[in-house]
Enzyme design. Structure first.
Site, short mmCIF file in Angstrom:
data_model
loop_
_atom_site.label_atom_id
_atom_site.label_comp_id
_atom_site.label_asym_id
_atom_site.label_seq_id
_atom_site.Cartn_x
_atom_site.Cartn_y
_atom_site.Cartn_z
N TYR A 1 0.50 -0.95 0.10
CA TYR A 1 0.25 -0.01 0.10
C TYR A 1 0.47 1.31 -0.28
CZ TYR A 1 -4.64 1.90 1.16
OH TYR A 1 -5.87 2.48 0.24
N TYR B 1 -0.70 4.94 -10.55
CA TYR B 1 -1.41 4.08 -11.06
C TYR B 1 -3.85 4.26 -11.34
CZ TYR B 1 -4.06 -0.53 -11.45
OH TYR B 1 -5.21 -1.63 -11.68
#
Lengths: 387, 129
Positions: free
Chosen positions: A285, A333
Site C-alpha cells: 500500500y 496507477y
C-alpha cells in the site's frame, strides 16, 4: 498468538473496473462491471456466487446493498471496513468462511467515483462530535490523512536519518513501473527533483509524495482449491494472511515508526511457512511514500530504520532486484480511496504471468499488504502460483 | 451530551488549565479521556498537569485543515509527549522547521483559537520572549 489455520482457497478471477477519470458512472455500476469480468475469467456466473464482501460503500449495510444490485442472495456477507486494508482482510474472511462451509464462492468487490465526485478533501471525514477525532484532533488543524503520515515521515527522518530523497525514490520508482502499465493514470517521467520541488502539502511531504485521487475499483473471486481445479482458469493459491490494528486516530498511535505491519506480516508468513526472502513480487500500500518505507521495514524485508537505504540505488525500480508495486501503485496507477483490492488484482496477474511489459520473470510468490486509516490497520496476504 | 467525556477537559481549558484523567483505582494516566480506565476498567478521575513535555513528531500544514484555519496557513502541528507520560496533538507555535522541533522541550499555552474555542497549543521552552 499464533494461528494454526491452513488456508485451502484460491483466487480464480480478478478484474479492474473502469479506472482513472470516469464519466456518468456510479460505484454500483463499476462494481458490477468488475464482478462480471472477474467471474468470466473464472468461468463462473453471478448465480454461482454465495458470498459477497465489500467496504467503503456509503451505506450502513454495504455488502447487502451491493449483493442486491448484483442479484446475489448470499449465505455469507461482510462489510468489514478497516480502510484501505479491508480487502486483504476480506481474503482472510473468505478463506475462513469457505473453509467452514458457509459459502463456496466469494466475490470481493469495490469501486469509488471520488474523482468524478470531487469528494476527497484534506479536512477528513465528518464524524460524530463525541469521537476522539472530533474532540482532540480536529482542533489542532492536522490535515487528514496526509498530516498523520507527515508526522510519521518527520519522525522517521529524525529517528533514523531517512532523507527526503529516499522518500522521493518511492514515488519515482512507482512512476517508472507505471510507464510500463497502459492503464496507469500518470505516466509522464518523474524525477527525485520533481518530487522535492512539488508543492508542499504537509511537510515534509509534498504533493508528489501523496497518492492519486482517481476513480476506480475491481473484483476478486475466491473459491476452494478443490473447486478451483475444476474451473477453466489459472488459480492463484492463498498461502497465508494476517491482520493487526493499533489505533484509529494518530493521537493514540503507540509508535509512528513501528507499525501494525509487524504483527500482520509475521502472522501471514508463519501461516504460509514462508519468509520475506521467498517473496518474488510485493504489492505494498502506497498511500504516501512513507507508508512504503515503514511497511518494508515492519514486514521484515529490511531492518527497522533502513527502509530509505533499501529503496535506493534503483532496487525497487523496474529491472531492480526487488519488484515493488509493479502496476505503478496508488502513487501513479490508480488510487480510488481504497487501494487494497487493486493490490490483489496486480499480484494475481503477476503470478499468472499476464503482466505484459511489467511482468516479473518467474514470479511464483507474491505479498499484498494493505494499510488503512492513519497507519491504523494492516492486513497482509501471501499468494502463490499453483502451477 | 455528546461531549460528556471531554467536559472536564474543556471546562479546565476555559480556566486556562490542562487536565488529564488519572484512574482512581490503579493510578494510570489516560488521554484522550474515556468513561473507563483502559488499563484496569476502573473509574478515572482528573488531575492537572504541568504542561511541559517534548515534541515527538511535527508537520507544517500548507493548506488549512478546516475553513476557520484559512488565515493561519502555514502552521505547525505536533504530537507532544507530556512529562507525565501522555501524548497530545496540538498546534505548535514556533518558527523552526518540523525536523528542527522534534525532541525539543515545550510548554503548553492555552489560548482561544480562531473559532473562539479555548484550545491547547505548545511553544518552545527556550524560545526567546
Amino acid at each position: 498468538m499464533s494461528a494454526t489455520h491452513v488456508p485451502d482457497t484460491a483466487i480464480v478471477g480478478v478484474a479492474e473496473s473502469e479506472l482513472g477519470a470516469v464519466r456518468d458512472q456510479h460505484a454500483l455500476r463499476m462494481m458490477a462491471q468488475a464482478a462480471a469480468a472477474a467471474l468470466a475469467e473464472a468461468g463462473l456466473r453471478l448465480t454461482d456466487v454465495d458470498g459477497v464482501m465489500t467496504a467503503g460503500f456509503p451505506t450502513d449495510t454495504a455488502a447487502v446493498d451491493v449483493a442486491e444490485y448484483l442479484g446475489i442472495r448470499p449465505t455469507f456477507m461482510s462489510s468489514t471496513d478497516t480502510g484501505g486494508s479491508s480487502f486483504e482482510l476480506h481474503v482472510a474472511e473468505a478463506d475462513l468462511a469457505i473453509g467452514a462451509g458457509l459459502c463456496s464462492t466469494v466475490l470481493i468487490v469495490y469501486a469509488s467515483t471520488q474523482r468524478q465526485d470531487r469528494s476527497r478533501s484534506l479536512d477528513g471525514p465528518t464524524e460524530p462530535d463525541f469521537t476522539f477525532a472530533a474532540q482532540y484532533e480536529r482542533p489542532s488543524g492536522l490535515l487528514w490523512p496526509v498530516g498523520a503520515y507527515a508526522l510519521a515521515a518527520a519522525r522517521h527522518m529524525h529517528e533514523f536519518g531517512t532523507t527526503r530523497e529516499q522518500l522521493a525514490e518511492v514515488a519515482v520508482a512507482a512512476r517508472a513501473w507505471a510507464q510500463r502499465n497502459p492503464k496507469a493514470f500518470r505516466r509522464e517521467p518523474l524525477t527525485v527533483d520533481d518530487v522535492l520541488s512539488s508543492p508542499p502539502v504537509s511537510s515534509p511531504l509534498t504533493v508528489a509524495d501523496c497518492c492519486l485521487v482517481t476513480d476506480g475499483g475491481g473484483a476478486v473471486v475466491m473459491t476452494s482449491r478443490e473447486r478451483a481445479a475444476t474451473l477453466r482458469c489459472r488459480p492463484v493459491d492463498v498461502l497465508g494472511f494476517g491482520a493487526h490494528s493499533t489505533h484509529a486516530n494518530i493521537v493514540t498511535a503507540p509508535d509512528l515508526v513501528r507499525t501494525s505491519a509487524r504483527a500482520s506480516g509475521r502472522q501471514a508468513f508463519a501461516m504460509a511457512g514462508l519468509s520475506p526472502a521467498d517473496v518474488d513480487v510485493a504489492e505494498i500500500y502506497d498511500s504516501f511514500t512513507i507508508t512504503v518505507l515503514l511497511s518494508l521495514e515492519d514486514l521484515g524485508f529490511c531492518e527497522k530504520g533502513e527502509g530509505g537505504s533499501f529503496v535506493s540505488g534503483g532496487r525497487i525500480r523496474p529491472d531492480g532486484d526487488f519488484p515493488l508495486n509493479t502496476s505503478g501503485g496508488g502513487l501513479s496507477y490508480c488510487h480510488p480511496g481504497r487501494l487494497g483490492l487493486l493490490l490483489l488484482v496486480e499480484a494475481v496477474r503477476q503470478l499468472r504471468g499476464e503482466a505484459g511489459d511489467r511482468q516479473v520473470p518467474g514470479a511464483r510468490t507474491a505479498l499484498c499488504h494493505g494499510t488503512g486509516g492513519v497507519l491504523s490497520t494492516s492486513a497482509t496476504v501471501l499468494l502463490g502460483s499453483s502451477t | 451530551v455528546s461531549d460528556v467525556d471531554a467536559r472536564p477537559y474543556r471546562e479546565a481549558l476555559e480556566r486556562g488549565e490542562l487536565v488529564i484523567q488519572r484512574c482512581e483505582a490503579c493510578g494510570t494516566l489516560q488521554f484522550p479521556p474515556r468513561v473507563i480506565c483502559v488499563a484496569c476498567g476502573g473509574t478515572p478521575g482528573w488531575t492537572a498537569v504541568g504542561g511541559r513535555g517534548r515534541v515527538y513528531a511535527a508537520t507544517i500544514c500548507h493548506r488549512p485543515g478546516a475553513p476557520w484555519l484559512a488565515d493561519d496557513v502555514p502552521y505547525m502541528v505536533a504530537l507532544v509527549d507530556l512529562d507525565e507520560g501522555v501524548r497530545l496533538l496540538a498546534r505548535m507555535h514556533c518558527e523552526c522547521s518540523e525536523l528542527e522541533v522534534i525532541g525539543r522541550p515545550v510548554r503548553a499555552v492555552v489560548a482561544r483559537d480562531a473559532r473562539g474555542e479555548p484550545t491547547v497549543g505548545f511553544e518552545l521552552e527556550d524560545a526567546a520572549g
